[in-house]
Design a protein around this motif. Structure first.
Motif, PDB file in Angstrom:
ATOM      1  N   VAL A   1       1.974  39.567   8.907  1.00 20.73           N
ATOM      2  CA  VAL A   1       3.008  39.069   7.998  1.00 20.73           C
ATOM      3  C   VAL A   1       4.324  38.856   8.740  1.00 20.73           C
ATOM      4  O   VAL A   1       5.041  37.885   8.489  1.00 20.73           O
ATOM      5  CB  VAL A   1       3.208  40.040   6.807  1.00 20.73           C
ATOM      6  N   VAL A   2       4.671  39.754   9.648  1.00 21.19           N
ATOM      7  CA  VAL A   2       5.869  39.632  10.482  1.00 21.19           C
ATOM      8  C   VAL A   2       5.519  40.050  11.912  1.00 21.19           C
ATOM      9  O   VAL A   2       4.490  40.681  12.153  1.00 21.19           O
ATOM     10  CB  VAL A   2       7.041  40.502   9.961  1.00 21.19           C
ATOM     11  N   ASP A   3       6.413  39.702  12.833  1.00 20.57           N
ATOM     12  CA  ASP A   3       6.209  40.072  14.243  1.00 20.57           C
ATOM     13  C   ASP A   3       7.077  41.242  14.675  1.00 20.57           C
ATOM     14  O   ASP A   3       6.745  41.944  15.630  1.00 20.57           O
ATOM     15  CB  ASP A   3       6.533  38.876  15.151  1.00 20.57           C
ATOM     16  N   LYS A   4       8.215  41.421  13.992  1.00 24.17           N
ATOM     17  CA  LYS A   4       9.169  42.474  14.379  1.00 24.17           C
ATOM     18  C   LYS A   4       9.605  43.256  13.148  1.00 24.17           C
ATOM     19  O   LYS A   4       9.870  42.669  12.098  1.00 24.17           O
ATOM     20  CB  LYS A   4      10.412  41.864  15.045  1.00 24.17           C
ATOM     21  N   ILE A   5       9.684  44.558  13.304  1.00 28.69           N
ATOM     22  CA  ILE A   5      10.208  45.428  12.245  1.00 28.69           C
ATOM     23  C   ILE A   5      11.199  46.389  12.878  1.00 28.69           C
ATOM     24  O   ILE A   5      10.868  47.095  13.838  1.00 28.69           O
ATOM     25  CB  ILE A   5       9.093  46.204  11.532  1.00 28.69           C
TER      26      ILE A   5
ATOM     27  N   MET B   1      14.429  41.169   4.259  1.00 30.28           N
ATOM     28  CA  MET B   1      13.707  40.102   4.945  1.00 30.28           C
ATOM     29  C   MET B   1      14.754  39.193   5.590  1.00 30.28           C
ATOM     30  O   MET B   1      15.234  38.242   4.979  1.00 30.28           O
ATOM     31  CB  MET B   1      12.853  39.335   3.935  1.00 30.28           C
ATOM     32  N   VAL B   2      15.156  39.480   6.832  1.00 30.12           N
ATOM     33  CA  VAL B   2      16.299  38.794   7.435  1.00 30.12           C
ATOM     34  C   VAL B   2      15.926  37.508   8.163  1.00 30.12           C
ATOM     35  O   VAL B   2      16.786  36.666   8.428  1.00 30.12           O
ATOM     36  CB  VAL B   2      17.056  39.734   8.397  1.00 30.12           C
ATOM     37  N   ALA B   3      14.656  37.345   8.517  1.00 25.79           N
ATOM     38  CA  ALA B   3      14.190  36.142   9.213  1.00 25.79           C
ATOM     39  C   ALA B   3      12.683  36.068   9.025  1.00 25.79           C
ATOM     40  O   ALA B   3      12.043  37.083   8.731  1.00 25.79           O
ATOM     41  CB  ALA B   3      14.551  36.198  10.699  1.00 25.79           C
ATOM     42  N   PRO B   4      12.081  34.876   9.171  1.00 32.25           N
ATOM     43  CA  PRO B   4      10.637  34.749   8.919  1.00 32.25           C
ATOM     44  C   PRO B   4       9.776  35.735   9.696  1.00 32.25           C
ATOM     45  O   PRO B   4       8.710  36.139   9.207  1.00 32.25           O
ATOM     46  CB  PRO B   4      10.345  33.304   9.340  1.00 32.25           C
ATOM     47  N   SER B   5      10.223  36.128  10.873  1.00 34.48           N
ATOM     48  CA  SER B   5       9.409  37.017  11.700  1.00 34.48           C
ATOM     49  C   SER B   5       9.936  38.443  11.759  1.00 34.48           C
ATOM     50  O   SER B   5       9.345  39.288  12.415  1.00 34.48           O
ATOM     51  CB  SER B   5       9.328  36.467  13.125  1.00 34.48           C
ATOM     52  N   HIS B   6      11.045  38.721  11.064  1.00 35.77           N
ATOM     53  CA  HIS B   6      11.743  39.989  11.282  1.00 35.77           C
ATOM     54  C   HIS B   6      12.088  40.668   9.957  1.00 35.77           C
ATOM     55  O   HIS B   6      12.753  40.094   9.097  1.00 35.77           O
ATOM     56  CB  HIS B   6      13.027  39.734  12.083  1.00 35.77           C
ATOM     57  N   LEU B   7      11.650  41.915   9.821  1.00 34.13           N
ATOM     58  CA  LEU B   7      11.928  42.723   8.639  1.00 34.13           C
ATOM     59  C   LEU B   7      12.727  43.960   9.038  1.00 34.13           C
ATOM     60  O   LEU B   7      12.461  44.569  10.076  1.00 34.13           O
ATOM     61  CB  LEU B   7      10.611  43.159   7.992  1.00 34.13           C
ATOM     62  N   LEU B   8      13.701  44.327   8.206  1.00 35.60           N
ATOM     63  CA  LEU B   8      14.439  45.576   8.394  1.00 35.60           C
ATOM     64  C   LEU B   8      13.987  46.573   7.340  1.00 35.60           C
ATOM     65  O   LEU B   8      13.829  46.234   6.171  1.00 35.60           O
ATOM     66  CB  LEU B   8      15.947  45.358   8.247  1.00 35.60           C
ATOM     67  N   ILE B   9      13.786  47.830   7.756  1.00 37.63           N
ATOM     68  CA  ILE B   9      13.465  48.905   6.818  1.00 37.63           C
ATOM     69  C   ILE B   9      14.413  50.062   7.079  1.00 37.63           C
ATOM     70  O   ILE B   9      14.508  50.559   8.206  1.00 37.63           O
ATOM     71  CB  ILE B   9      12.010  49.394   6.959  1.00 37.63           C
ATOM     72  N   GLY B  10      15.119  50.483   6.056  1.00 37.01           N
ATOM     73  CA  GLY B  10      16.000  51.630   6.181  1.00 37.01           C
ATOM     74  C   GLY B  10      15.247  52.919   5.905  1.00 37.01           C
ATOM     75  O   GLY B  10      14.399  52.987   5.013  1.00 37.01           O
TER      76      GLY B  10
ATOM     77  N   ASN C   1      19.352  35.108  17.712  1.00 41.70           N
ATOM     78  CA  ASN C   1      18.007  34.899  18.247  1.00 41.70           C
ATOM     79  C   ASN C   1      16.937  34.666  17.185  1.00 41.70           C
ATOM     80  O   ASN C   1      16.013  33.873  17.397  1.00 41.70           O
ATOM     81  CB  ASN C   1      17.627  36.089  19.133  1.00 41.70           C
ATOM     82  N   ASP C   2      17.043  35.337  16.034  1.00 40.26           N
ATOM     83  CA  ASP C   2      16.044  35.125  14.976  1.00 40.26           C
ATOM     84  C   ASP C   2      16.376  33.903  14.136  1.00 40.26           C
ATOM     85  O   ASP C   2      15.471  33.193  13.681  1.00 40.26           O
ATOM     86  CB  ASP C   2      15.957  36.360  14.073  1.00 40.26           C
ATOM     87  N   LEU C   3      17.666  33.661  13.895  1.00 43.50           N
ATOM     88  CA  LEU C   3      18.069  32.561  13.017  1.00 43.50           C
ATOM     89  C   LEU C   3      18.628  31.363  13.771  1.00 43.50           C
ATOM     90  O   LEU C   3      18.940  30.338  13.162  1.00 43.50           O
ATOM     91  CB  LEU C   3      19.102  33.075  12.000  1.00 43.50           C
ATOM     92  N   GLY C   4      18.788  31.496  15.085  1.00 41.16           N
ATOM     93  CA  GLY C   4      19.200  30.360  15.910  1.00 41.16           C
ATOM     94  C   GLY C   4      20.628  29.893  15.703  1.00 41.16           C
ATOM     95  O   GLY C   4      20.926  28.708  15.899  1.00 41.16           O
TER      96      GLY C   4
END
Length: 483
Positions: free
Chosen positions: A284-288, A253-262, A374-377
């Protein structure tokens, strides 16, 4: 536990480096001392460890560091007393001297608490006996044990008289794999190997029945089975389009709107697709972003390749950092070796509402830099710290002993292993203080340093035995609350 509405109530994780307030762990239990060479591979454990050393000389420091940062009243001014107790009662769930924190939480303690409820006890005992194919007599015997003792048996596989009723769960110390908090939802794992099935059942019962997670049943996400899998020939079931397996080490969970899945040897593309569909549908998120890595034992999960240190800083394995950038290839030998090693590496970013048009990202560094900016500013320059200081052969050697697998307690303060010397040199060159857990605790005790004020620091854990288990501090944690 805190009352609803208090600053520590609720479950929420929206970043990898926000101030850690609550997490799940599991201290090494006696099951690790029952692993034998002939069964190690079946039980998914890499080596034979010395349990007492792993506990007293290594993992206990992890617990004390976590308590000092998250729940200091439990340890501040008490270290000598804790260390002088040969029985280690401070670390044993159910013991009267147990630290019993509601911020640093051992899943065994939660399990013992829910087993005091008769209906939960009956259901869970039946479930465990079913998957372990226990006799009726064993099931009757299990009903006679006190709740915390029964929790120990379910985890270690052994009775107080040292009989083994079923296989141990040596991998339960890697709490990251049982699930992950994604904003205010909990995603449960779907293990790739049957040896971890009991872990999943125990986690499922804890998340659905413990008061800590009251009111969250609608926010616990279970990945649906792939019904086609059961109809396929055996040789086709291992295909990524048919398997439905996922482990928490492959989810960040790298940012409120962005999740990484390996997508790895433990997490299938099919399962990642199912998670993406559910999370987008639930908003729940906008980007994966899916990160497909080679299915090699060297890597296993994406958190063995990279983790985040600060909003603008990442530690990673250089050989997988810029796999598509030919400018980084120095000669023909390097070129062909890199192409062969990374042929399965691929990054695709999906955005809600435009799932059919993913963006392909060529390099891992480009992805991580984009997250920071961009996600964390982040306005500061993005920094990369490389495993082994990017020196051959230390990059791969130290990645194998979890140089890239770090837990951030807060932005810029991480816990990792002491044995990765070249990686620690790299941290020092980037301005980080490196201090052992033992020395740091001593400085906390005498008031020379404070958990509140410490910054840009790598805290080293003794790791001769822990590193043999093939998992680092990131693996050994399941954050429940970050702010």
């Amino acid at each position: 536990m805190e009352a609803p509405g208090s600053p520590l109530s609720g479950i929420k994780v929206s970043s990898e480096t926000g101030l850690l307030k609550r997490l799940l762990i599991h201290s090494p239990d006696k099951g690790l001392g029952k692993v034998v060479p002939s069964k190690a591979q079946d039980w998914l454990f890499e080596d034979i460890v010395h349990l007492d050393t792993m506990r007293r000389d290594e993992y206990d420091y992890y617990v004390k560091i976590l308590l000092y940062f998250l729940d200091p009243e439990k340890v501040a001014g008490k270290i000598k007393q804790i260390d002088s107790d040969a029985s280690r009662s401070f670390y044993i769930p159910g013991h009267k001297n147990y630290f019993d924190s509601d911020r640093v939480i051992d899943i065994q303690n939660l399990l013992g608490q829910i087993l005091t409820e008769e209906q939960v006890r009956i259901k869970l005992t039946a479930a465990i006996c079913g998957i372990e194919r226990c006799s009726y007599q064993i099931q009757q015997e299990l009903e006679t044990y006190e709740a915390h003792e029964l929790a120990k048996i379910f985890i270690s596989g052994s009775c107080p008289d040292k009989r083994m009723l079923f296989a141990p769960l040596p991998n339960l110390i890697f709490m990251r794999d049982i699930g992950i908090v994604i904003n205010d939802h909990i995603l449960l794992n779907k293990p790739a190997k049957s040896a971890r099935t009991r872990e999943s059942i125990l986690a499922q019962f804890v998340f659905f029945y413990h008061p800590l997670f009251a009111g969250m049943k609608e926010k616990v996400i279970e990945i649906p089975d792939n019904e086609r899998h059961f109809l396929l020939p055996d040789e086709e079931k291992a295909n990524d389009h048919n398997r439905c397996t996922l482990e928490g080490g492959d989810v960040m969970m790298v940012a409120p709107s962005h999740l990484l899945i390996g997508c790895s040897e433990r997490t299938s593309v099919y399962a990642a697709q199912q998670v993406m569909n559910i999370l987008f549908e639930k908003n729940v998120v906008d980007k994966i972003t899916l990160i497909k890595i080679p299915k090699k034992r060297d890597y296993m999960h994406i958190d063995t390749i990279f983790t985040q240190v600060r909003k603008n800083t990442w530690v990673l394995l250089a050989s997988l950092a810029r796999t598509g950038d030919n400018a980084k290839l120095k000669d023909a030998l390097h070129y062909f070796a890199a192409k062969e090693a990374n042929q399965e590496f691929r990054i695709l970013k999906f955005t809600k509402g435009r799932e059919q048009q993913p963006t392909e990202i060529e390099n891992l560094e480009d992805l991580l830099a984009d997250i920071s900016k961009n996600d964390l500013g982040c306005e500061e320059a993005v920094q990369f710290i490389y495993s082994g200081n990017n020196e051959f052969p230390y990059g791969e050697r130290e990645q194998w002993t979890d140089s890239c697998n770090l837990l951030a307690i807060k932005d810029g303060v991480v816990i990792g292993y002491d044995r990765n010397d070249k990686t620690l040199e790299a941290f020092k060159s980037h301005g980080y203080a490196v201090i052992s857990a033992k020395e740091l605790i001593a400085k906390f005790e005498c008031g020379e340093l404070s958990p509140v004020n410490i910054s840009d620091t790598f805290i080293t854990l003794p790791s001769a035995e822990l590193s043999r288990a093939r998992g680092g501090s990131h693996c050994m944690s399941m954050p429940l609350l970050r702010v």
